[in-house]
Design an enzyme around this catalytic site. Structure first.
Site, PDB file in Angstrom:
ATOM      1  N   SER A   1       0.878  -1.176   0.000  1.00 63.23           N
ATOM      2  CA  SER A   1       0.000   0.000   0.000  1.00 63.23           C
ATOM      3  C   SER A   1       0.913   1.224   0.000  1.00 63.23           C
ATOM      4  CB  SER A   1      -0.841   0.004   1.281  1.00 63.23           C
ATOM      5  OG  SER A   1      -1.515   1.229   1.446  1.00 63.23           O
TER       6      SER A   1
ATOM      7  N   TYR B   1      -2.388  -0.394  10.444  1.00 61.52           N
ATOM      8  CA  TYR B   1      -2.360  -0.719   9.008  1.00 61.52           C
ATOM      9  C   TYR B   1      -1.021  -0.300   8.392  1.00 61.52           C
ATOM     10  CZ  TYR B   1      -3.972  -0.953   4.126  1.00 61.52           C
ATOM     11  OH  TYR B   1      -4.102  -1.249   2.788  1.00 61.52           O
TER      12      TYR B   1
HETATM   13  N1  LIG Z   1      -8.513  -0.735  -2.184  1.00 63.75           N
HETATM   14  C1  LIG Z   1      -7.557   0.117  -1.865  1.00 63.75           C
HETATM   15  O1  LIG Z   1      -7.720   1.336  -1.990  1.00 63.75           O
HETATM   16  C2  LIG Z   1      -6.233  -0.402  -1.366  1.00 63.75           C
HETATM   17  C3  LIG Z   1      -5.199   0.531  -1.201  1.00 63.75           C
HETATM   18  C4  LIG Z   1      -3.965   0.091  -0.754  1.00 63.75           C
HETATM   19  C5  LIG Z   1      -3.755  -1.263  -0.489  1.00 63.75           C
HETATM   20  N2  LIG Z   1      -4.776  -2.141  -0.650  1.00 63.75           N
HETATM   21  C6  LIG Z   1      -4.473  -3.551  -0.336  1.00 63.75           C
HETATM   22  O2  LIG Z   1      -4.903  -4.370  -1.406  1.00 63.75           O
HETATM   23  C7  LIG Z   1      -5.261  -5.664  -0.905  1.00 63.75           C
HETATM   24  C8  LIG Z   1      -6.642  -6.030  -1.421  1.00 63.75           C
HETATM   25  O3  LIG Z   1      -7.558  -5.074  -0.919  1.00 63.75           O
HETATM   26  P1  LIG Z   1      -8.978  -4.809  -1.595  1.00 63.75           P
HETATM   27  O4  LIG Z   1      -9.168  -3.346  -1.617  1.00 63.75           O
HETATM   28  O5  LIG Z   1      -9.114  -5.589  -2.840  1.00 63.75           O
HETATM   29  O6  LIG Z   1      -9.912  -5.409  -0.438  1.00 63.75           O
HETATM   30  P2  LIG Z   1     -11.271  -6.262  -0.554  1.00 63.75           P
HETATM   31  O7  LIG Z   1     -11.838  -6.222   0.823  1.00 63.75           O
HETATM   32  O8  LIG Z   1     -12.086  -5.815  -1.701  1.00 63.75           O
HETATM   33  O9  LIG Z   1     -10.724  -7.734  -0.863  1.00 63.75           O
HETATM   34  C9  LIG Z   1      -9.911  -8.417   0.047  1.00 63.75           C
HETATM   35  C10 LIG Z   1     -10.187  -9.896  -0.048  1.00 63.75           C
HETATM   36  O10 LIG Z   1      -9.380 -10.551   0.942  1.00 63.75           O
HETATM   37  C11 LIG Z   1     -10.156 -11.550   1.576  1.00 63.75           C
HETATM   38  N3  LIG Z   1      -9.620 -11.822   2.903  1.00 63.75           N
HETATM   39  C12 LIG Z   1      -9.769 -11.081   4.039  1.00 63.75           C
HETATM   40  N4  LIG Z   1      -9.153 -11.685   5.062  1.00 63.75           N
HETATM   41  C13 LIG Z   1      -8.603 -12.830   4.575  1.00 63.75           C
HETATM   42  C14 LIG Z   1      -7.853 -13.886   5.148  1.00 63.75           C
HETATM   43  N5  LIG Z   1      -7.557 -13.903   6.451  1.00 63.75           N
HETATM   44  N6  LIG Z   1      -7.426 -14.892   4.342  1.00 63.75           N
HETATM   45  C15 LIG Z   1      -7.732 -14.892   3.025  1.00 63.75           C
HETATM   46  N7  LIG Z   1      -8.471 -13.945   2.447  1.00 63.75           N
HETATM   47  C16 LIG Z   1      -8.895 -12.920   3.198  1.00 63.75           C
HETATM   48  C17 LIG Z   1     -11.564 -10.972   1.615  1.00 63.75           C
HETATM   49  O11 LIG Z   1     -12.539 -11.993   1.789  1.00 63.75           O
HETATM   50  C18 LIG Z   1     -11.645 -10.277   0.263  1.00 63.75           C
HETATM   51  O12 LIG Z   1     -12.149 -11.127  -0.753  1.00 63.75           O
HETATM   52  C19 LIG Z   1      -5.178  -5.576   0.620  1.00 63.75           C
HETATM   53  O13 LIG Z   1      -3.946  -6.114   1.057  1.00 63.75           O
HETATM   54  C20 LIG Z   1      -5.220  -4.078   0.892  1.00 63.75           C
HETATM   55  O14 LIG Z   1      -4.578  -3.721   2.089  1.00 63.75           O
HETATM   56  C21 LIG Z   1      -6.003  -1.745  -1.081  1.00 63.75           C
END
Ligand SMILES: NC(=O)c1ccc[n+]([C@@H]2O[C@H](COP(=O)([O-])OP(=O)(O)OC[C@H]3O[C@@H](n4cnc5c(N)ncnc54)[C@H](O)[C@@H]3O)[C@@H](O)[C@H]2O)c1
Length: 269
Positions: free
Chosen positions: A148, A161
């Site tokens: 991130s 986080y």
């Molecule tokens: N969306 C953003 O703006 C953003 C920004 C920076 C970083 N991220 C990072 O990107 C990654 C994906 O985020 P996203 O936005 O797609 O989130 P999201 O919530 O849309 O998807 C995350 C997925 O991870 C699964 N998950 C949660 N806990 C879990 C576990 N213990 N084991 C296996 N699966 C698990 C959830 O069921 C979900 O399907 C994360 O690591 C997040 O920190 C996202």
């Protein structure tokens, strides 16, 4: 410019791929002929994603695993070998966010829960994924960690986080050095603000407010934009890129946007 087709047939595991950025990465990989294992704790959504991609002709399977549970991660890696006979890469994407609060307002349990998914989950995926790639006859592969911008910069009220994502960046840099001689690249993608369900119940207004503050181009990222970068890192075009910590954030991390009126706005007409 050659050859995204170099990814064709490569076997990859993506954690947390039922939805959001992981799903978008799975789509990009599957559309380009990679053999994908989608893993998630959400079985229903995971299966939906698998069926969607299989209907488009993809080689895609599902394995339910919680990345914070060592045994389940081990079984996930074994599943790739049983299903496709090899493993070329792993995308450690599963992650959760936390409510925005200062550090003294977090309980130890909340801290440990977040760390167990965001940091320990990435550690376990790397540990068992890389170990399996190393055991293959001619080791070669890739790890993509979804960190991130919070893995590069501080962020007020997001201490746990931010700490977890800085940890993921640390694992990435170290593993890049440890495994370079085995032709395994290890990189981190650092998304800014993307439209996924990680926003939970936040209203459209709040999300847009974040976009206007955190995105110099004023819009949220499209998850597929992370997918294309992950595809490049999986391809043979990126074999000399390792230990890279790559922002994908419309430039938000490079400095402050100062609101000034342009002297010659007519050039935009
Ligand atoms: N969306 C953003 O703006 C953003 C920004 C920076 C970083 N991220 C990072 O990107 C990654 C994906 O985020 P996203 O936005 O797609 O989130 P999201 O919530 O849309 O998807 C995350 C997925 O991870 C699964 N998950 C949660 N806990 C879990 C576990 N213990 N084991 C296996 N699966 C698990 C959830 O069921 C979900 O399907 C994360 O690591 C997040 O920190 C996202």
């Amino acid at each position: 410019m050659t050859d995204f087709l170099s990814v064709k047939g490569k076997v990859v595991i993506i954690t947390g791929a039922a939805d959001g950025l992981g799903k978008a990465i799975a789509e990009c990989y599957s559309e380009n002929g990679m053999k994908v294992i989608i893993s998630d704790v959400n079985v229903e959504k995971g299966m939906q994603t698998v069926v969607e991609l299989q209907n488009q002709g993809g080689y895609v399977e599902f394995f339910a695993a919680d990345v914070s549970k060592e045994e389940q991660v081990r079984e996930l890696i074994d599943f790739a070998i049983i299903t496709y006979g090899r493993l070329d890469g792993i995308v450690n994407n599963a992650g959760i966010s936390a409510q925005n609060r200062p550090i003294h307002e977090f309980s130890l349990e909340e801290y440990e829960h977040l760390m167990s998914i965001n940091l320990k989950g990435a550690f376990l995926g790397m540990k068992y994924g890389i170990e399996t790639i190393l055991k293959s006859k001619s080791p070669s592969g890739f790890v993509v960690n979804i960190a991130s911008m919070a893995g590069i910069e501080g962020n007020s009220a997001m201490g746990t986080y931010v700490a977890s994502k800085h940890g993921v960046v640390g694992l990435t840099k170290t593993a890049a050095l440890d495994y370079a001689k085995y032709n395994i690249t290890v990189n981190a993608i650092c998304p800014g603000t993307f439209r996924t369900s990680i926003w939970g119940g936040a209203s459209e207004e709040v999300i847009q407010q974040y976009a206007s503050i955190f995105s110099p181009n004023g819009r949220l990222g499209d998850p597929k934009e992370v997918g294309y970068l992950a595809l490049f890192l999986a391809s043979d075009l990126a074999r000399y890129i390792s230990g890279a910590v790559i922002p994908i954030d419309a430039g938000s991390g490079v400095g402050k946007v100062t609101p000034v009126k342009w002297e010659h706005p007519e050039i935009l007409e």
